[in-house]
Design an enzyme around this catalytic site. Structure first.
Site, short mmCIF file in Angstrom:
data_model
loop_
_atom_site.label_atom_id
_atom_site.label_comp_id
_atom_site.label_asym_id
_atom_site.label_seq_id
_atom_site.Cartn_x
_atom_site.Cartn_y
_atom_site.Cartn_z
N ARG A 162 0.83 -1.22 0.00
CA ARG A 162 0.00 0.00 0.00
C ARG A 162 0.86 1.26 0.00
O ARG A 162 0.49 2.28 0.59
CB ARG A 162 -0.96 0.02 1.21
CG ARG A 162 -1.95 -1.11 1.26
CD ARG A 162 -2.95 -1.05 0.10
NE ARG A 162 -4.10 -1.92 0.34
CZ ARG A 162 -4.15 -3.20 0.00
NH1 ARG A 162 -3.12 -3.77 -0.61
NH2 ARG A 162 -5.23 -3.92 0.25
N SER A 237 -10.84 -1.23 3.11
CA SER A 237 -10.08 -1.33 4.37
C SER A 237 -9.74 0.08 4.85
O SER A 237 -9.09 0.83 4.14
CB SER A 237 -8.76 -2.07 4.16
OG SER A 237 -8.98 -3.38 3.72
N GLU A 333 -5.43 3.52 6.41
CA GLU A 333 -4.99 3.36 5.02
C GLU A 333 -5.59 4.48 4.16
O GLU A 333 -4.98 4.93 3.20
CB GLU A 333 -5.46 1.99 4.48
CG GLU A 333 -4.96 1.70 3.09
CD GLU A 333 -5.72 0.58 2.39
OE1 GLU A 333 -6.01 0.76 1.21
OE2 GLU A 333 -6.01 -0.43 3.03
N1 EPU Z 1 -10.14 -11.22 10.17
C1 EPU Z 1 -10.84 -11.31 11.35
N2 EPU Z 1 -11.91 -10.47 11.53
C2 EPU Z 1 -12.30 -9.57 10.58
C3 EPU Z 1 -11.57 -9.48 9.39
C4 EPU Z 1 -10.49 -10.32 9.20
O1 EPU Z 1 -10.53 -12.10 12.23
O2 EPU Z 1 -13.29 -8.88 10.83
C5 EPU Z 1 -9.03 -12.16 9.93
C6 EPU Z 1 -9.47 -13.23 8.91
O3 EPU Z 1 -10.04 -14.33 9.52
C7 EPU Z 1 -8.18 -13.60 8.27
C8 EPU Z 1 -7.35 -12.34 8.35
O4 EPU Z 1 -7.97 -11.49 9.31
O5 EPU Z 1 -7.51 -14.60 8.98
C9 EPU Z 1 -7.24 -11.65 7.01
O6 EPU Z 1 -8.53 -11.33 6.53
P1 EPU Z 1 -8.84 -11.17 4.97
O7 EPU Z 1 -8.31 -12.31 4.22
O8 EPU Z 1 -10.30 -10.85 4.83
O9 EPU Z 1 -7.96 -9.94 4.52
P2 EPU Z 1 -7.61 -8.58 5.27
O10 EPU Z 1 -6.23 -8.62 5.77
O11 EPU Z 1 -8.69 -8.27 6.24
C10 EPU Z 1 -6.63 -7.51 3.07
C11 EPU Z 1 -6.73 -6.21 2.32
C12 EPU Z 1 -8.04 -6.13 1.54
C13 EPU Z 1 -8.06 -7.29 0.58
C14 EPU Z 1 -7.95 -8.60 1.37
C15 EPU Z 1 -7.85 -9.81 0.49
C16 EPU Z 1 -5.45 -4.61 3.62
C17 EPU Z 1 -5.50 -3.44 4.53
N3 EPU Z 1 -6.64 -5.10 3.25
O12 EPU Z 1 -7.69 -7.55 4.03
O13 EPU Z 1 -8.02 -4.92 0.79
O14 EPU Z 1 -9.26 -7.29 -0.18
O15 EPU Z 1 -6.72 -8.58 2.17
O16 EPU Z 1 -6.61 -9.85 -0.12
O17 EPU Z 1 -4.37 -5.06 3.25
C18 EPU Z 1 -8.70 -2.67 0.73
O18 EPU Z 1 -7.51 -2.36 0.72
O19 EPU Z 1 -9.62 -1.79 0.67
C19 EPU Z 1 -9.09 -4.06 0.85
C20 EPU Z 1 -10.35 -4.43 1.01
#
Ligand code: EPU
Length: 337
Positions: A162, A237, A333
């Site tokens: 990012r 995010s 972010e």
């Molecule tokens: N998790 C939780 N609770 C939540 C959300 C997530 O426990 O409410 C845990 C999930 O269980 C998982 C981990 O966190 O083990 C990661 O969750 P997820 O795969 O949904 O991805 P993320 O880290 O929450 C990132 C990006 C998203 C992108 C997804 C998929 C960032 C800040 N966000 O989210 O990007 O779609 O990975 O690759 O890096 C964005 O930037 O706007 C965005 C949506």
């Protein structure tokens, strides 16, 4: 080109926040953009793309220049690859769908990310194991100061998680007007390593997915977790996943052994902020019209008439509580205006 005064930005930011621009103009070509910059050399300016990565906490006391440059085309190809160029004002998702319709591979994992093409290099958008830096070749930009065009090659952009040069050393100096991506025409590198995608495809017993299948899987996952800004204002995010040195992480992990984390280098780990926020009890919580999304705690939402200040207050509460519990700082972010 029409200059408007006291212009509402509510439909120009995906949070759906009511805020006014002192002046507003939409530009539809690079020539128009150069003219506006030249004619407003001494006026305060604010560049607006798709409005999908910002939180407006006040009116904008400046000339808002909305980049509405359209067009996408193939500029070069060989047997294996194609170079496509998109103007900055194209919707990112529509551009991704266009590449998939042509059977060009590389962007499919980033389906349904809100925003316009021109802002994607700024924060090196990414999802489900892909980032735009993997397909990015170059972008054209105009210097705000003297209207000169400049090409930024990939190596010059200093892409990180990012992050890019456009958020750092050349911040607020250039306006990106078009972006070139190099995509595959055959031997597509289908990337379904991200658990959620594999699970979605397994549901359909699909062991040999096409680009379209991957895109559809990503769309299904995103629709199940992330709110549609047209229905519920949000900016994806809101926070970045914090990156912590292994040395600092060790005592935290000892105290919270169930904490999720990913190794990202020899010395660093990334912790999912969504997990931290959920554990801190914020998931699905609502404070007036501002809140934390019920399916994805990383996303802050506007239930209708929240002000930017109200959303900001929730974000600060989340940051402070997460820090008090885990000793981990989570950073926004989105750009807070
Ligand atoms: N998790 C939780 N609770 C939540 C959300 C997530 O426990 O409410 C845990 C999930 O269980 C998982 C981990 O966190 O083990 C990661 O969750 P997820 O795969 O949904 O991805 P993320 O880290 O929450 C990132 C990006 C998203 C992108 C997804 C998929 C960032 C800040 N966000 O989210 O990007 O779609 O990975 O690759 O890096 C964005 O930037 O706007 C965005 C949506």
């Amino acid at each position: 080109m029409e200059l408007q005064s006291n212009f509402s930005l509510k439909s120009f930011n995906t949070f759906g926040i009511e805020a006014q621009a002192k002046q507003f103009i939409a530009v539809h070509s690079v020539a128009e953009l150069k003219t506006v910059l030249l004619e407003n050399k001494t006026n305060k300016k604010f560049i607006l793309g798709g409005g999908s990565n910002m939180l407006l906490t006040q009116d904008i006391d400046a000339l808002v220049i909305h980049i509405d440059l359209k067009g996408k085309k193939i500029i070069k190809e060989d047997e294996n690859f194609v170079w496509v160029e998109s103007q900055a004002g194209e919707s990112w998702h529509e551009f991704v769908l266009w590449t998939i319709d042509h059977d060009f591979g590389g962007l499919e994992n980033m389906s349904l990310i809100p925003g316009n093409v021109g802002t994607t290099p700024v924060q090196n958008i990414g999802a489900y194991g892909a980032e735009i830096k993997d397909s990015f070749v170059s972008c054209e930009a105009i210097a705000i100061e003297n209207q000169e065009s400049k090409t930024f090659l990939k190596e010059e952009c200093h892409f990180g998680y990012r992050e890019s040069i456009f958020k750092n050393s050349v911040k607020d100096q250039y306006i990106i007007t078009s972006v070139v991506f190099k995509l595959t025409k055959r031997n597509h590198k289908i990337n379904i390593s991200y658990g959620d995608i594999a699970a979605e495809l397994a549901k359909k017993d699909n062991t040999n997915p096409t680009l379209k299948d991957v895109s559809n899987a990503v769309i299904a996952i995103r629709q199940s977790k992330l709110p549609d800004p047209k229905q519920l204002g949000n900016s994806g995010s809101f926070f970045k996943n914090p990156i912590i040195s292994k040395k600092d992480f060790e005592p935290i992990h000892a105290k919270f052994p169930e904490m999720k984390f990913y190794d990202i280098s020899e010395t660093k780990v990334k912790v999912p902020a969504g997990w931290l926020i959920e554990q801190a009890g914020f998931k699905g919580k609502r404070f007036g019209d501002a809140g934390v999304h019920k399916n994805q705690a990383l996303v802050l939402v506007n239930y209708g008439n929240a002000t930017g200040q109200e959303i900001l207050a929730v974000s600060r509460d989340v940051q402070q509580t997460v820090f008090e519990i885990f000793g981990i700082t989570i950073e926004a972010e989105v750009n807070i205006i």
